[in-house]
Design an enzyme around this catalytic site. Structure first.
Site, PDB file in Angstrom:
ATOM      1  N   LYS A   1       0.845  -1.199   0.000  1.00  0.00           N
ATOM      2  CA  LYS A   1       0.000   0.000   0.000  1.00  0.00           C
ATOM      3  C   LYS A   1       0.881   1.249   0.000  1.00  0.00           C
ATOM      4  O   LYS A   1       2.098   1.161   0.150  1.00  0.00           O
ATOM      5  CB  LYS A   1      -0.916  -0.002   1.224  1.00  0.00           C
ATOM      6  CG  LYS A   1      -0.183   0.022   2.561  1.00  0.00           C
ATOM      7  CD  LYS A   1      -1.156  -0.061   3.725  1.00  0.00           C
ATOM      8  CE  LYS A   1      -0.398  -0.038   5.052  1.00  0.00           C
ATOM      9  NZ  LYS A   1      -1.322  -0.035   6.213  1.00  0.00           N
TER      10      LYS A   1
ATOM     11  N   ARG B   1     -10.543   0.802  14.867  1.00  0.00           N
ATOM     12  CA  ARG B   1     -10.752   1.455  13.568  1.00  0.00           C
ATOM     13  C   ARG B   1     -12.001   0.901  12.890  1.00  0.00           C
ATOM     14  O   ARG B   1     -13.049   1.539  12.881  1.00  0.00           O
ATOM     15  CB  ARG B   1      -9.524   1.265  12.662  1.00  0.00           C
ATOM     16  CG  ARG B   1      -8.300   2.019  13.135  1.00  0.00           C
ATOM     17  CD  ARG B   1      -7.208   2.090  12.089  1.00  0.00           C
ATOM     18  NE  ARG B   1      -6.734   0.774  11.653  1.00  0.00           N
ATOM     19  CZ  ARG B   1      -5.554   0.564  11.089  1.00  0.00           C
ATOM     20  NH1 ARG B   1      -4.726   1.577  10.892  1.00  0.00           N
ATOM     21  NH2 ARG B   1      -5.179  -0.643  10.710  1.00  0.00           N
TER      22      ARG B   1
ATOM     23  N   MET C   1      10.673  23.982  -1.003  1.00  0.00           N
ATOM     24  CA  MET C   1       9.812  23.008  -1.659  1.00  0.00           C
ATOM     25  C   MET C   1      10.596  22.083  -2.583  1.00  0.00           C
ATOM     26  O   MET C   1      10.333  20.876  -2.639  1.00  0.00           O
ATOM     27  CB  MET C   1       8.706  23.707  -2.453  1.00  0.00           C
ATOM     28  CG  MET C   1       7.735  22.743  -3.132  1.00  0.00           C
ATOM     29  SD  MET C   1       6.455  23.551  -4.109  1.00  0.00           S
ATOM     30  CE  MET C   1       5.455  24.283  -2.802  1.00  0.00           C
TER      31      MET C   1
ATOM     32  N   TYR D   1      14.615  30.759   3.442  1.00  0.00           N
ATOM     33  CA  TYR D   1      13.462  31.511   3.932  1.00  0.00           C
ATOM     34  C   TYR D   1      13.608  31.884   5.403  1.00  0.00           C
ATOM     35  O   TYR D   1      14.054  31.083   6.224  1.00  0.00           O
ATOM     36  CB  TYR D   1      12.189  30.684   3.760  1.00  0.00           C
ATOM     37  CG  TYR D   1      11.752  30.504   2.332  1.00  0.00           C
ATOM     38  CD1 TYR D   1      11.248  31.571   1.597  1.00  0.00           C
ATOM     39  CD2 TYR D   1      11.825  29.249   1.721  1.00  0.00           C
ATOM     40  CE1 TYR D   1      10.838  31.396   0.283  1.00  0.00           C
ATOM     41  CE2 TYR D   1      11.418  29.063   0.407  1.00  0.00           C
ATOM     42  CZ  TYR D   1      10.919  30.144  -0.302  1.00  0.00           C
ATOM     43  OH  TYR D   1      10.504  29.972  -1.604  1.00  0.00           O
TER      44      TYR D   1
END
Length: 380
Positions: A39, A137, A310, A263
């Site tokens: 998965k 769940r 990014m 940044y």
């Protein structure tokens, strides 16, 4: 062509290691079916290519989380049995029939709802009933509820009661919860046992025998990682990490004392320094929180400086660093400071999250012996 890539950042995937890990588990549980869990795009490594490789060595049962993931495998020629572990909307039951998939039946109502959408001419749908033994769940919680699901499945000609399973919440820890969950599971399914009975995730597979079950689900450990340090300590199985994340310096510059980087100007040079920029960022799965983390630059540990962007990140490097210098961000050496476990520990998270965060835009280089096959999903 999917074997091209134009950015020198990639994931090395050792398919021999994955095969070795699978075989170790087969030897540990010789009388059980090993279900390979692929998965989340094969835990970030490419589900289709992982499946194709495992099938060449005899693997014939896979598990994924969603119907979309299962159909993707079918669309790429994976003909082995596929179980969808999550809840599929009942109205999509005919898609499961068309692609010959096994689905999870979480309760009787789901079976009732799904039966309204199935048609007489449809192919069979294999169902694995989910038992909630403490995870909280999905799944039935009592024997009465379980028996009701069994009866509902039997009433629909196209439904085949193929399996029953549960998922342990704490098998990676040293406690009694797992033993209690196992006992609850066996008590619930006592009178109605199908072809496949499976309760062991990677942690339970490495730690417990669970002799009443005849299948195990191998997830994170398929790729060479222990679910926890506790499991590493108690397991006799030597797993081989399969993943290495690599990037290459695309720009080198000299900065002066007092200059800032990235940044927010969160990094200020304390002296004249050399900075290398690498074409990898948080869009690739490299968390912003890795500022200050050391990467391995051709044998020398150097720190990531400034905020991870990014698409790029910067590191303070030795004065003689050249363009094209290669760095290892995640190493396939379990003893390395860049091992997946140590990266996850520094980030305050788990190996699963780091691994599955690896973006589809990262090309994968699959190794079998000395042979390398490149797969770039952006170029397929």
């Amino acid at each position: 062509m999917s074997d091209r890539y134009y950015r020198p950042t990639f994931v090395n995937v050792n398919l021999d290691a994955i095969s070795s890990n699978f075989k170790h588990i087969e030897k540990l549980h010789p009388n059980k079916t090993v279900i390979a869990v692929i998965k989340a795009n094969g835990y970030g490594l490419g589900s289709v290519n992982i499946a194709k490789h495992l099938m060449t060595s005899g693997t014939d049962f896979f598990a994924v989380a969603t119907l979309d993931e299962a159909i993707e495998l079918r669309m790429h020629g994976i003909k082995a049995k596929i179980l969808v572990l999550g809840v599929v909307d009942p109205k999509h039951i005919r898609q499961a029939s068309r692609h010959r998939l096994a689905l999870t039946a979480p309760d009787a109502k789901w079976v009732e709802d799904a039966s309204r959408y199935i048609e007489a001419e449809d192919k069979p749908v294999w169902l694995h009933i989910k038992v909630d033994s403490g995870m909280g769940r999905i799944g039935v919680q009592t024997k009465q509820a379980y028996d009701m699901v069994v009866d509902k499945v039997a009433a629909v000609e196209q439904f085949i009661f193929e399996g029953v399973f549960t998922h342990f919440s704490s098998a990676d820890e040293d406690n009694a919860l797992t033993e209690r969950a196992y006992d609850k599971f066996l008590g619930i399914i006592n009178d109605n046992k199908p072809q496949y009975i499976h309760c062991q995730n990677s942690a339970a597979t490495l730690r417990y025998d669970c002799s009443e079950c005849n299948a195990v689900r191998l997830g994170i450990s398929l790729y060479g990682y222990y679910p926890s340090e506790f499991i590493r300590a108690v397991s006799n199985v030597k797993l081989q990490p399969a993943v290495q994340l690599v990037s290459t310096a695309c720009f080198i510059k000299h900065i002066k004392s007092g200059d800032t980087v990235s940044y927010g100007a969160t990094y200020t040079a304390q002296s004249d320094e050399v900075v290398a920029t690498f074409p990898i960022g948080y869009a690739d799965g490299l968390p912003r929180a890795m500022q200050g983390y050391n990467i391995n630059l051709e044998g020398t540990e150097v720190p990531i400086i400034g905020r991870v962007c990014m698409d790029q990140m910067m590191a303070r490097v030795p004065d003689d660093t050249l363009l094209g210098a290669q760095c290892i961000i995640i190493d396939n050496n379990a003893d390395s400071n860049q091992s997946l476990e140590r990266v996850a520990q520094q980030l305050g998270t788990i190996t699963y999250e780091v691994l599955t965060s690896l973006s589809r835009r990262l090309p994968k280089r699959y190794y079998i012996g000395d042979d390398i096959e490149v797969y770039n999903e952006l170029m397929k």
